[in-house]
Enzyme design. Structure first.
Site: not given
Ligand code: VG1
Ligand code: CO
Length: 545
Positions: A113-114, A279, A281, A283-284, A346, A366-367, A378, A498
């Site tokens: 992802s990110h 991001d 993948d 989804d953000r 979350t 919120e992310s 998402k 966080r």
């Molecule tokens: C983070 C975000 C969470 C999100 C997750 C996956 O998780 O806070 O809201 O669902 O990333 O997003 P964490 O546990 O690091 O707070 V993605 O777009 O990275 O799949």
């Molecule tokens: Co993502």
């Protein structure tokens, strides 16, 4: 073409986090590492759910090799039908859609992802079940358990398959089909939003967008949707070509990682109406107006309040859900619409049951995560298109829409502070210390903020009754304010703490102050309760959103 059973030793660290198993690329490259984890996923499936599979990823480093390995394992495990995104590409939302549309038993999405990519970056494997959504906690614990005692995997000996053209092969018992990664998804977007109206506004120059794909997966999707279908100029796309290392950048659409996009949106004249980014993948989403940043929590609230303005949601919404640390802005909209509002831990997997059970239409985090019942993930481009559609219908600017929303509902000032890569022991100690004080906190007043409740968030899924404990600490000051703290479950090094801070201001109050300024007193209360800087020696957070 023989199918072999290979003996292996279990790895003990294959525990999926908030969203799949994320590790350094170099860890995934260890002998049998990927094979073990994928075999554990297959072993976790009931025999009748082990027939059809989707595979694709966000194009990051190691994606091509991993896909070939997974194909060999899927053939080795006797899957009858295996769909693969062309070039090995699939955004997370497109994968969710395809699993649903083709009624597959599940899908493996390759993405961290990110998180950054490249040979020294991160890789990830996520399993989505037949509903199209991320596997539930029950399933991921089962996968972890199976991976921890795995002794063998089954794999076909076969040459790498070319993924460039949409062709099909019969290999042993398996039919492997390379499918277009973009069309079905784009068609769905066209059903949900008023493409004709947006196209007209683009053509007339009344509406302009700039979209930053961050050299990640959404480039090809954005090109098909914004340029080919909606007629926007090529130049509206930034960094639209997927790269294995995301152009040596961090594919995280927030204010810290999108300076190019912000430069375009902050021009004193001639900035486009909407700036957006996604991001790794896809989804953000991040939404920007001219010199204006929309917090994801506000974005969710605005979409809920304006649902009936877009074709896909003309009939209104049945309910909403937000992750616990997401601001309470959407709760106020739900109350006004008189629809249900759920607060979940979350991670998108917790929305799955609510969506499947028809309890909610929209949900968000919120992310930078926003989505709806159209799929079970998402969806970055969905949110961008929603905003475009809204701008076209209302003929107002992003800032005007948000400010009008605050004037009606009040404003939830909101910020998130991330302290990255801190010593795990110190991080856990900090949280544990606060946890021991929880029962004595209610009633206490700090600098005029009166604590009304304090707990370690525990979620009982209203559909299947399952319990998820220790999902983050909440310190609540009535309707007025809230402090939340939790440890990240997506990092691959050290711990990330966080801290989420929010304070409500009613419609008749100060609606237009700078967030940092407005929240200063509450941030001081937070450092008093949870001395992060003091205990870590940091002077401030690494990322402020
Ligand atoms: C983070 C975000 C969470 C999100 C997750 C996956 O998780 O806070 O809201 O669902 O990333 O997003 P964490 O546990 O690091 O707070 V993605 O777009 O990275 O799949
Ligand atoms: Co993502």
């Amino acid at each position: 073409m023989p199918i072999r059973t290979i003996s292996t030793q279990p790895y003990t660290d294959q525990k999926p986090g908030t969203s799949g198993l994320r590790k350094r690329v170099t860890q995934f490259q260890q002998p049998h590492y990927l094979e073990n984890f994928v075999q554990a996923i297959f072993d976790s499936l009931e025999p009748e759910r082990r027939n059809t599979l989707l595979v694709g990823g966000d194009g990051r480093y190691f994606n091509p090799e991993a896909i070939q390995t997974i194909l060999r394992l899927a053939v080795g495990n006797g899957f009858h039908r295996i769909l693969v995104g062309q070039h090995g590409y699939l955004s997370t939302p497109a994968a969710s859609l395809l699993i649903r549309r083709y009624q597959l038993d599940g899908g493996i999405i390759l993405s961290a992802s990110h998180n950054p990519g490249g040979p020294d970056g991160d890789f990830g494997v996520k399993f989505n079940t037949h509903s199209g959504g991320p596997a539930s906690e029950k399933v991921t614990s089962r996968i972890h358990q199976l991976a921890s005692s795995l002794t063998q995997y089954r794999i076909a000996e076969m040459e790498p398959l070319p993924l460039q053209a949409c062709e099909s092969w019969q290999v042993e018992e398996s039919q492997i089909e390379i499918i277009d990664s973009v069309q079905d998804y784009s068609d769905l977007m066209q059903e949900l939003f008023d493409f004709e109206l947006i196209r007209e506004r683009f053509a007339g120059g009344q509406l302009r967008i700039v979209y930053d794909a961050m050299h990640a997966i959404t480039g090809p999707y954005a090109r098909e949707i914004f340029v080919n279908r909606l007629g926007a100029a090529q130049e509206c796309l930034l960094n639209a070509e997927p790269k294995p290392d995301f152009g040596n950048a961090h594919p995280d659409p927030n204010l810290a990682h999108t300076s190019g996009l912000q430069a375009v949106m902050n021009q004193s004249s001639g900035a486009p109406d909407l700036g957006a980014a996604s991001d790794g993948d896809g989804d953000r989403n991040m939404i920007l107006g001219q010199e204006f940043f929309v917090t994801p929590s506000d974005s969710l609230a605005v979409l809920a309040a304006n649902a009936q303005q877009v074709p896909g949601y003309r009939d209104g919404i049945v309910g909403v859900a937000r992750s616990m640390p997401t601001s309470r802005a959407v709760d106020r909209v739900a109350a006004q619409l008189d629809v249900a509002c759920y607060e979940t831990p979350t991670g998108w997997k917790f929305f799955g049951n609510l969506l499947d059970d028809g309890r909610i239409t929209f949900c968000g985090e919120e992310s930078f995560g926003t989505g709806s019942a159209h799929i079970r993930e998402k969806d970055g481009l969905w949110a961008v298109l929603f905003w475009l559609n809204l701008l076209a219908v209302r003929s107002e600017s992003v800032a005007e829409i948000i400010m009008a929303h605050w004037r009606e509902f009040g404003r939830d000032y909101y910020t998130r502070h991330d302290y990255e890569n801190i010593d795990s022991q110190i991080a856990e100690q900090l949280v544990a210390n606060l946890r021991t004080q929880l029962t004595s906190l209610p009633g206490r007043s700090i600098d005029g903020f009166v604590i009304t409740a304090a707990d370690d968030f525990c979620y009982k899924d209203p559909v299947d009754g399952s319990l998820s404990e220790h999902q983050g600490i909440r310190i609540i000051f009535g309707q007025q304010a809230r402090i939340v703290v939790r440890l990240s479950g997506t990092g691959t090094e050290g711990a990330t703490l966080r801290l989420y801070i929010e304070q409500y201001e009613p419609p008749e109050g100060e609606l237009f102050e700078a967030t940092g300024q407005f929240l200063k007193p509450l941030l001081a209360v937070s450092e008093n309760l949870l001395p992060i800087c003091h205990k870590t020696g940091r002077v401030g957070p690494d990322v402020i959103t």
